[in-house]
Structure formats: C-alpha cells, structure tokens
Design a protein around this motif. Structure first.
Motif, PDB file in Angstrom:
ATOM      1  N   ASP A  61       0.816  -1.221   0.000  1.00 37.63           N
ATOM      2  CA  ASP A  61       0.000   0.000   0.000  1.00 37.63           C
ATOM      3  C   ASP A  61       0.852   1.275   0.000  1.00 37.63           C
ATOM      4  OD1 ASP A  61       0.997   0.063   2.570  1.00 37.63           O
ATOM      5  OD2 ASP A  61      -0.957  -0.023   3.574  1.00 37.63           O
ATOM      6  N   ARG A  62       2.197   1.106   0.019  1.00 38.20           N
ATOM      7  CA  ARG A  62       3.178   2.192  -0.083  1.00 38.20           C
ATOM      8  C   ARG A  62       3.136   3.164   1.100  1.00 38.20           C
ATOM      9  NH1 ARG A  62       5.940  -0.449  -4.164  1.00 38.20           N
ATOM     10  NH2 ARG A  62       4.267  -1.609  -5.152  1.00 38.20           N
ATOM     11  N   ARG A  63       2.509   2.771   2.190  1.00 39.91           N
ATOM     12  CA  ARG A  63       2.472   3.636   3.377  1.00 39.91           C
ATOM     13  C   ARG A  63       3.698   3.449   4.262  1.00 39.91           C
ATOM     14  NH1 ARG A  63      -1.876   6.024   5.548  1.00 39.91           N
ATOM     15  NH2 ARG A  63      -1.528   5.165   7.635  1.00 39.91           N
ATOM     16  N   TRP A  64       4.299   2.271   4.229  1.00 42.49           N
ATOM     17  CA  TRP A  64       5.370   1.954   5.161  1.00 42.49           C
ATOM     18  C   TRP A  64       6.572   1.346   4.442  1.00 42.49           C
ATOM     19  CZ3 TRP A  64       4.625   3.669  10.014  1.00 42.49           C
ATOM     20  CH2 TRP A  64       3.324   3.779  10.502  1.00 42.49           C
ATOM     21  N   ILE A  73       8.785   2.407   9.114  1.00 43.07           N
ATOM     22  CA  ILE A  73       8.871   3.858   9.099  1.00 43.07           C
ATOM     23  C   ILE A  73       7.986   4.328   7.946  1.00 43.07           C
ATOM     24  CG2 ILE A  73      10.863   4.018   7.530  1.00 43.07           C
ATOM     25  CD1 ILE A  73      11.971   6.255   9.325  1.00 43.07           C
ATOM     26  N   PRO A  74       7.296   5.452   8.065  1.00 41.10           N
ATOM     27  CA  PRO A  74       6.486   5.919   6.924  1.00 41.10           C
ATOM     28  C   PRO A  74       7.337   6.021   5.663  1.00 41.10           C
ATOM     29  CG  PRO A  74       5.929   7.177   8.881  1.00 41.10           C
ATOM     30  CD  PRO A  74       7.125   6.336   9.243  1.00 41.10           C
ATOM     31  N   SER A  75       6.726   5.759   4.521  1.00 42.01           N
ATOM     32  CA  SER A  75       7.476   5.775   3.270  1.00 42.01           C
ATOM     33  C   SER A  75       8.038   7.154   2.964  1.00 42.01           C
ATOM     34  CB  SER A  75       6.591   5.290   2.117  1.00 42.01           C
ATOM     35  OG  SER A  75       5.425   6.095   2.010  1.00 42.01           O
ATOM     36  N   GLU A  76       7.500   8.201   3.605  1.00 41.48           N
ATOM     37  CA  GLU A  76       8.035   9.540   3.447  1.00 41.48           C
ATOM     38  C   GLU A  76       9.210   9.807   4.389  1.00 41.48           C
ATOM     39  OE1 GLU A  76       3.427   9.924   3.505  1.00 41.48           O
ATOM     40  OE2 GLU A  76       4.982   8.698   4.463  1.00 41.48           O
ATOM     41  N   GLY A  77       9.504   8.842   5.286  1.00 43.83           N
ATOM     42  CA  GLY A  77      10.442   9.079   6.371  1.00 43.83           C
ATOM     43  C   GLY A  77       9.704   9.610   7.583  1.00 43.83           C
ATOM     44  N   GLY A  78      10.385   9.677   8.733  1.00 54.22           N
ATOM     45  CA  GLY A  78       9.758  10.214   9.934  1.00 54.22           C
ATOM     46  C   GLY A  78       9.923   9.313  11.128  1.00 54.22           C
ATOM     47  N   GLY A  79       8.800   8.905  11.741  1.00 54.82           N
ATOM     48  CA  GLY A  79       8.809   8.166  12.997  1.00 54.82           C
ATOM     49  C   GLY A  79       9.008   6.674  12.802  1.00 54.82           C
ATOM     50  N   LEU A  80      10.088   6.151  13.356  1.00 52.07           N
ATOM     51  CA  LEU A  80      10.428   4.727  13.264  1.00 52.07           C
ATOM     52  C   LEU A  80       9.734   3.971  14.388  1.00 52.07           C
ATOM     53  CD1 LEU A  80      14.060   3.375  12.751  1.00 52.07           C
ATOM     54  CD2 LEU A  80      12.516   2.318  14.390  1.00 52.07           C
ATOM     55  N   GLU A 113      -0.682   2.035  13.951  1.00 54.79           N
ATOM     56  CA  GLU A 113       0.526   2.690  14.421  1.00 54.79           C
ATOM     57  C   GLU A 113       0.493   4.197  14.205  1.00 54.79           C
ATOM     58  OE1 GLU A 113       2.339   0.764  16.079  1.00 54.79           O
ATOM     59  OE2 GLU A 113       1.609  -1.155  15.320  1.00 54.79           O
ATOM     60  N   LEU A 114       1.214   4.891  15.059  1.00 62.47           N
ATOM     61  CA  LEU A 114       1.455   6.316  14.855  1.00 62.47           C
ATOM     62  C   LEU A 114       2.240   6.528  13.579  1.00 62.47           C
ATOM     63  CD1 LEU A 114       2.642   7.779  18.291  1.00 62.47           C
ATOM     64  CD2 LEU A 114       0.702   8.585  16.933  1.00 62.47           C
ATOM     65  N   ARG A 115       1.814   7.478  12.766  1.00 65.18           N
ATOM     66  CA  ARG A 115       2.595   7.890  11.593  1.00 65.18           C
ATOM     67  C   ARG A 115       3.095   9.309  11.821  1.00 65.18           C
ATOM     68  NH1 ARG A 115       2.711   6.201   6.467  1.00 65.18           N
ATOM     69  NH2 ARG A 115       2.122   8.266   5.676  1.00 65.18           N
ATOM     70  N   ILE A 116       4.416   9.425  11.934  1.00 64.49           N
ATOM     71  CA  ILE A 116       5.065  10.723  12.064  1.00 64.49           C
ATOM     72  C   ILE A 116       5.813  10.940  10.758  1.00 64.49           C
ATOM     73  CG2 ILE A 116       6.555  12.151  13.516  1.00 64.49           C
ATOM     74  CD1 ILE A 116       4.296  10.819  15.087  1.00 64.49           C
ATOM     75  N   PHE A 117       5.451  11.945   9.973  1.00 63.24           N
ATOM     76  CA  PHE A 117       6.041  12.104   8.650  1.00 63.24           C
ATOM     77  C   PHE A 117       5.997  13.585   8.242  1.00 63.24           C
ATOM     78  CE2 PHE A 117       1.505  11.440   8.184  1.00 63.24           C
ATOM     79  CZ  PHE A 117       1.128  12.316   7.193  1.00 63.24           C
ATOM     80  N   PRO A 118       6.842  14.011   7.272  1.00 65.13           N
ATOM     81  CA  PRO A 118       7.892  13.250   6.611  1.00 65.13           C
ATOM     82  C   PRO A 118       9.141  13.226   7.482  1.00 65.13           C
ATOM     83  CG  PRO A 118       7.868  15.466   5.759  1.00 65.13           C
ATOM     84  CD  PRO A 118       6.732  15.376   6.752  1.00 65.13           C
ATOM     85  N   ARG A 119      10.330  13.086   6.875  1.00 62.58           N
ATOM     86  CA  ARG A 119      11.588  13.166   7.600  1.00 62.58           C
ATOM     87  C   ARG A 119      11.617  14.449   8.425  1.00 62.58           C
ATOM     88  NH1 ARG A 119      17.825  13.414   5.404  1.00 62.58           N
ATOM     89  NH2 ARG A 119      17.378  15.627   5.094  1.00 62.58           N
TER      90      ARG A 119
END
Length: 444
Positions: free
Chosen positions: A263-266, A282-289, A336-342
């Motif tokens: 789904d390209r989210r992770w 980690i989100p595919s945009e980078g961010g919270g691991l 899960e929490l998504r923290i994005f982008p980097r």
C-alpha cells in the motif's frame, strides 16, 4: 512536565484487568532452517524455503508446515497475487505450486542460467525476472506470461549483473539494479524504465557507492527506498530521479533489509534499537520509526527482508533467536502512529493517530525512553517514553478515522542528530483503551 491526561488514566484504571500485549508470533516450530519467509497477499499464509530447498507454507496463526514443492535446485519464488500458490524456479524451469495441493506444474523451460524471479503484476499475468545468457555473455531482464508463453528479454546488458526488478504501483514502470559483473562491491546503478524495458534512465544519476540494495518503489515511478551505507552502518534512504540519496534513518544503530509495503504507506526493515533488534516500520516519506517487537525481550536476527501483506497490516520474517535455527515469525501493525515526513529542523512534521469515532486520542512527546516500559491495568500496550521529560501534544476525538496535526520543528542546530519519541493513547473510557507503540523521530 505538562500533562493532564496520563495521571487521570493511571488513577482511574487501577482496578481494571490487564489486557494482552502485542507480541511477535512464532509461526513455525520444526527443527529445520526456515528461510525467505514471504506472506501471501491476502495475509493468510506464509511460504518459506525449508530443508533441502523445499518450499512450504504455514497458516498465519501457525500450525502444520505443509510442503508444496520439493525438488533439486529450487531457487527464487513469488506468491501469486491471488494467494493461490507460488511461482518458483527449479533448475531452469518456471513452475507453479498450488496451496491446494497436488504436484507443481511446469510452465516453461527458461533459457540461460542464474534465473531469478522478482515480481508479478497484479493481474497475475506477467512475471518479471533476470537471467544470464551464456551464448552472448550478457545479463537480461525478462518477462514471461504466467501461462508459460510469451518469454521475452526486455533489457540486455553485456557488462552488468542485473537484479532487483520491481514494478511501481501504477504498473507502468520498473526499476532494476545494474552492477559491474566483475567486481562484487562495485558501485551500483538503479535504472527506471517502461514496463517493456524501453526509455531507461538512471534514478541514481549513475552508479553510486554504499552497497545499495533491497530497493522498491514508494510512489508511482519517481522514488525508491533502499538500504545503503551511511558511514560504516547500513541505513534507509530514498532516491528520486536525478537527486542524491536522502537518508531517513542514520546514526550508530543498524537499519537494513528494506521492503516497501504494497500500500506504499510503510517501509519495513530490520532495526537495531536501544533495547535490541527486531522488525520495524517507518512511513514511506520518512519520519517516525516504530519497532514492532518493542514489547518483546527478544533479539530477532533476520536473514532476509521481511514481507508485508497486501493491506500493509501483517509482516512475516525469518529470523534466528539466541543462536537457534531460523524460524518464521509474524507480527501485526496495530494502528501505528505515523510521524512524517523526515523530521528536519526548520521544517514541518505531521502526526497521524488513528482513532475510531468512539475513542479519544492523546499524544505524548518525550526526549527519551523510560527506564522500563510498564503496562496500565485495563490498557493494552505499554507506556514506554520518559514521563519526566514529556508533554502532551494534543487530546482530541475525530470523525474521520484519525487525528492529524502538523506543527513546525524549531530551527535549532542543537536538535540535529537527536531523537524525539512519540506515543499515543486511545481510550473509550477511563478504564479501557490502548497505548500505541513508540515512534522515534530522528531530527535531520
């Protein structure tokens, strides 16, 4: 410490019963090596390579390990998009083994050698692979119909070893890796092309160092994620056409063996962290691991990238624990929490906490982890961040399925290289709810 939510929860749920914890599940138990675990697209089964090169399957909840292909020189394998079985290579034969049982079917005899299968389109019509053609001394990317007809070399290269062929989500582009065949650690080039192999262009601007590997698309034909060296450690980077690699993890802890969820989210991978080693996203945009095994006191040492179901919620992987034989393990994402982008100083970061309409969500932010994670009776998960350097970012409800908040990151050089830890709380009453897993965001 600025926090009005957490003490209320602690006091109110002291008489409730403790909920079960989210844990990695061991799916196989037989005393044999279990390698290359791949979850079926529907998430119902996991296929793996067993003793003697056989391919077996096991249900997601564990149970019998059922061989579906037994032979000599069984090579790479792929799940059918319909989860009905696996395509695999035996010697030079392209074969299909059904999970319903019966003998595998030979679909085609493939020319050349060093044949590897890499991906199959969503229509279950075309398989993409690579091979070496000894008569011309070149490497090729090929396609073949899943019926066994229509074999075709779509890319040929007389100098470079070719592998890692992946389809983008639109199924109009492929990416593949090219490495000079005479040198095992030569610089590597990732090339994007049309699905017929034409109009190839280097995503990496030519061969790059750092042993880049395990690449896959994170979007529709523009950007890939991969593992490559940052200094002396493997880390995760994103590469877009014509731009230098941008790392989304870094530091002294190893992060490697990447795979992008369908789904390209992770991006899923193997992560070293403060308390061990295990599967992470980690989100595919980078961010919270998010380490998915953070509530297990176990080190999971993988031998290949993890595998993600079509909906992005289930992850399977092969790993050894305490020096034992590799077994197959599974773990589920839990909103899960998504923290994005980097997270970059002076930039903007978005926090996404999934909630239902009956839940209230709260988000806590801290400069570190607590000394020991601890559960609250009545709440699943564990409270794991340091409460003494913590503040509450928000407490709210939502009718859209998630609470989403964006905020600026201070433009302070002292933040670079440090990590911020986020943890969410969802509750439907003061004695029932759950803590999310912790998300660690490195500041670049």
């Amino acid at each position: 410490m600025k926090n009005s939510i957490l003490p209320v929860v602690v006091l109110a749920c002291s008489a409730a019963t403790l909920c079960a914890q989210r844990s990695v599940m061991q799916l196989t138990t037989m005393a044999q090596v279990h390698q290359d675990a791949k979850i079926s697209p529907d998430g119902g089964r996991v296929a793996f390579r067993g003793s003697g090169g056989s391919i077996s399957v096991v249900d997601w909840l564990g149970g019998a390990e059922v061989p579906i292909a037994v032979g000599i020189n069984i090579g790479s394998f792929l799940w059918s998009p319909r989860s009905s079985g696996v395509y695999f290579v035996e010697n030079n034969s392209l074969r299909f083994a059904s999970v319903a049982g019966g003998s595998p079917t030979t679909l085609a005899i493939l020319p050349g050698n060093q044949v590897q299968l890499w991906c199959v389109d969503s229509a279950d019509f075309t398989v993409y692979g690579t091979r070496f053609e000894p008569t011309n001394n070149w490497y090729t990317v090929f396609t073949i119909n899943t019926t066994g007809a229509g074999f075709r070399d779509i890319v040929t290269d007389p100098n470079n070893f070719l592998d890692e062929v992946r389809l983008d989500p639109t199924e109009t582009r492929i990416v593949y890796r090219a490495q000079f065949a005479g040198l095992p650690f030569a610089d590597r080039d990732y090339i994007s092309a049309n699905v017929d192999g034409t109009m190839g262009v280097s995503l990496t601007g030519g061969p790059i160092p750092g042993n880049p590997e395990f690449a896959d698309w994170v979007d529709g034909g523009t950007t890939i994620a991969l593992t490559m060296l940052s200094g002396a450690r493997p880390h995760i980077a994103r590469v877009s056409t014509g731009l230098a690699p941008q790392f989304v993890t870094d530091g002294s802890q190893v992060r490697r063996r990447t795979v992008v969820s369908p789904d390209r989210r992770w991006i899923a991978f193997e992560a070293q962290w403060e308390r061990g080693l295990g599967p992470a996203v980690i989100p595919s945009e980078g961010g919270g691991l998010v380490v998915l095994s953070q509530e297990d006191d176990v080190n999971y040492i993988m031998q290949a990238p993890p595998s993600v179901s079509e909906d992005g919620n289930r992850i399977a992987f092969s790993a050894s624990v305490s020096g034992g034989l590799t077994q197959v393990y599974g773990v589920e994402l839990d909103r899960e929490l998504r923290i994005f982008p980097r997270v970059e100083r002076g930039g903007v970061v978005t926090v996404e906490l999934p909630v239902t309409t009956s839940e209230i969500g709260a988000l806590f932010v801290s400069g570190g982890l607590g000394a020991t994670p601890f559960p609250f009776p009545g709440y699943s998960g564990e409270f794991a961040i340091n409460p003494f350097v913590m503040f509450t970012l928000f407490a709210a409800s939502s009718t859209t399925g998630a609470i989403t908040v964006s905020f600026p990151v201070p433009n302070a050089p002292a933040l670079v290289g440090g990590s911020v830890y986020f943890q969410g709380l969802r509750f439907v009453s003061l004695n029932r709810g759950d803590f999310t897993r912790v998300a660690e965001a490195l500041v670049f």
